[in-house]
Enzyme design. Structure first.
Site, PDB file in Angstrom:
ATOM      1  N   ASN A  11      19.014  16.796  47.562  1.00  0.00           N
ATOM      2  CA  ASN A  11      18.130  17.600  46.709  1.00  0.00           C
ATOM      3  C   ASN A  11      18.691  19.021  46.682  1.00  0.00           C
ATOM      4  OD1 ASN A  11      16.063  19.049  45.530  1.00  0.00           O
ATOM      5  ND2 ASN A  11      14.608  18.752  47.225  1.00  0.00           N
ATOM      6  N   LYS A  13      17.712  21.465  44.937  1.00  0.00           N
ATOM      7  CA  LYS A  13      16.694  22.493  44.671  1.00  0.00           C
ATOM      8  C   LYS A  13      17.213  23.465  43.602  1.00  0.00           C
ATOM      9  CE  LYS A  13      15.004  21.678  49.279  1.00  0.00           C
ATOM     10  NZ  LYS A  13      14.267  22.128  50.425  1.00  0.00           N
ATOM     11  N   HIS A  96       7.512  16.819  45.874  1.00  0.00           N
ATOM     12  CA  HIS A  96       8.158  17.550  46.975  1.00  0.00           C
ATOM     13  C   HIS A  96       7.196  18.646  47.431  1.00  0.00           C
ATOM     14  CE1 HIS A  96      10.844  20.195  49.156  1.00  0.00           C
ATOM     15  NE2 HIS A  96      11.664  19.164  49.276  1.00  0.00           N
ATOM     16  N   GLU A  98       7.613  21.612  48.049  1.00  0.00           N
ATOM     17  CA  GLU A  98       7.783  22.883  47.333  1.00  0.00           C
ATOM     18  C   GLU A  98       7.099  22.844  45.968  1.00  0.00           C
ATOM     19  OE1 GLU A  98      12.046  23.161  47.881  1.00  0.00           O
ATOM     20  OE2 GLU A  98      11.677  23.388  50.023  1.00  0.00           O
ATOM     21  N   GLU A 166       8.649  13.968  54.725  1.00  0.00           N
ATOM     22  CA  GLU A 166       9.248  15.267  55.048  1.00  0.00           C
ATOM     23  C   GLU A 166       8.189  16.187  55.665  1.00  0.00           C
ATOM     24  OE1 GLU A 166      12.883  16.090  52.329  1.00  0.00           O
ATOM     25  OE2 GLU A 166      11.097  16.686  51.252  1.00  0.00           O
ATOM     26  N   GLY A 172      14.232  22.983  55.883  1.00  0.00           N
ATOM     27  CA  GLY A 172      14.998  24.230  55.889  1.00  0.00           C
ATOM     28  C   GLY A 172      14.847  25.061  57.147  1.00  0.00           C
ATOM     29  N   SER A 211      15.700  19.142  57.455  1.00  0.00           N
ATOM     30  CA  SER A 211      16.773  19.603  58.352  1.00  0.00           C
ATOM     31  C   SER A 211      17.707  18.489  58.819  1.00  0.00           C
ATOM     32  CB  SER A 211      16.180  20.342  59.558  1.00  0.00           C
ATOM     33  OG  SER A 211      15.576  21.551  59.127  1.00  0.00           O
TER      34      SER A 211
HETATM   35  P1  PGA Z   1      16.465  20.553  54.095  1.00  0.00           P
HETATM   36  O1  PGA Z   1      15.542  20.170  52.848  1.00  0.00           O
HETATM   37  O2  PGA Z   1      17.382  19.375  54.360  1.00  0.00           O
HETATM   38  O3  PGA Z   1      17.213  21.791  53.655  1.00  0.00           O
HETATM   39  O4  PGA Z   1      15.551  20.790  55.243  1.00  0.00           O
HETATM   40  C1  PGA Z   1      15.044  18.859  52.693  1.00  0.00           C
HETATM   41  C2  PGA Z   1      14.178  18.783  51.475  1.00  0.00           C
HETATM   42  O5  PGA Z   1      13.442  19.737  51.183  1.00  0.00           O
HETATM   43  O6  PGA Z   1      14.173  17.768  50.758  1.00  0.00           O
END
Ligand code: PGA
Length: 252
Positions: A11, A13, A96, A98, A166, A172, A211
């Site tokens: 992803n 983003k 997601h 976000e 997640e 992140g 992560s």
């Molecule tokens: P990350 O993001 O691997 O940077 O933690 C995962 C995600 O938001 O799908």
């Protein structure tokens, strides 16, 4: 149906310009040479989807990070699942955190978007996950079961649906839950999927995200009912992402 292969999904983003196409080409070159034992998906920003599709890559599926709840109409700036399918997307990430947190998308909206994705023939990757407060209050399982029950449309199959667990606090942050916790949450998700969808529920891929990197991927992907990864930061560079994908070479 036969059990789908595990999936390692990237992803991107809101990251990536045209120069980033080189990373995708590099990734595909790695995959051509190694014949991975899992499926590989990149969900770039929507601006790059067409350019990547035109590369005609043999080993990389292309997906989107979101779609609208409606098929078409007066929704300035929005993009429908049908449009994404039309330009070559095979998967659409839905709900997601976000989007849930930053755009107020609740389970009802997520369910509608997933229905759109499934109706046009793409696979909806439906995300669920608890906040740090819910985690600390030991409400993780309760939250996840409620999100799974309300976010997943009733016609879900192993072909049109993938779940991504997640924990929001792991995204992140460099923090990951313990193996025991990942195992427990994925087992509960599997149980709910089987209760709702029977045999298909047993085959729906459940990804872990938050992560994931080359150092922890083997441990996380070895957990029972973890059928792949949703990777953010570590999917942006071909080398990093390929090191995660390669973990599947070590499994039977
Ligand atoms: P990350 O993001 O691997 O940077 O933690 C995962 C995600 O938001 O799908």
């Amino acid at each position: 149906m036969i059990r789908p292969k595990p999936l390692v999904a990237g992803n991107w983003k809101m990251n990536g310009l045209r120069a980033s196409l080189n990373e995708i080409i590099k990734l595909n070159d790695f995959l051509v040479r190694s014949a991975p034992k899992c499926d590989v998906l990149i969900c770039p920003p929507v601006t790059l989807i067409s350019s990547i599709v035109q590369l005609n890559l043999e080993h990389v599926f292309i997906g989107s990070q979101d779609c609208h709840t409606n098929t078409n109409g007066a929704h300035t700036g929005d993009i429908s699942a049908e449009m994404l399918r039309d330009i070559g997307c095979s998967h659409i990430i839905i709900g997601h955190s976000e989007r849930r947190v930053g755009h107020g998308e609740d389970n009802k909206i997520v369910n509608k978007k997933a229905t759109q994705a499934q109706t046009v023939g793409t696979t909806a990757i439906i995300c669920v996950g608890e906040t740090i407060h819910e985690y600390e209050a030991k409400k993780t399982l309760e939250v996840i079961v409620s999100q799974i029950n309300s976010s997943i449309p009733s016609h879900a199959t192993a072909e049109n649906t993938i779940i991504a667990y997640e924990p929001i606090w792991a995204i992140g942050s460099g923090k990951v839950p313990t193996v025991g916790s990942v195992k427990e949450v994925h087992a509960v998700i599997r149980k709910v999927l089987v209760e709702r969808f029977g045999n298909d529920g047993d085959k729906i891929n459940i990804l872990y995200g938050g992560s994931v990197n080359a150092s922890n991927a083997h441990t996380l992907m070895s957990v029972v009912n973890v059928n792949g990864a949703l990777v953010g930061g570590a999917s942006l560079k071909a080398d990093d992402f390929f090191n995660i994908i390669s973990v599947y070479d070590q499994f039977d």
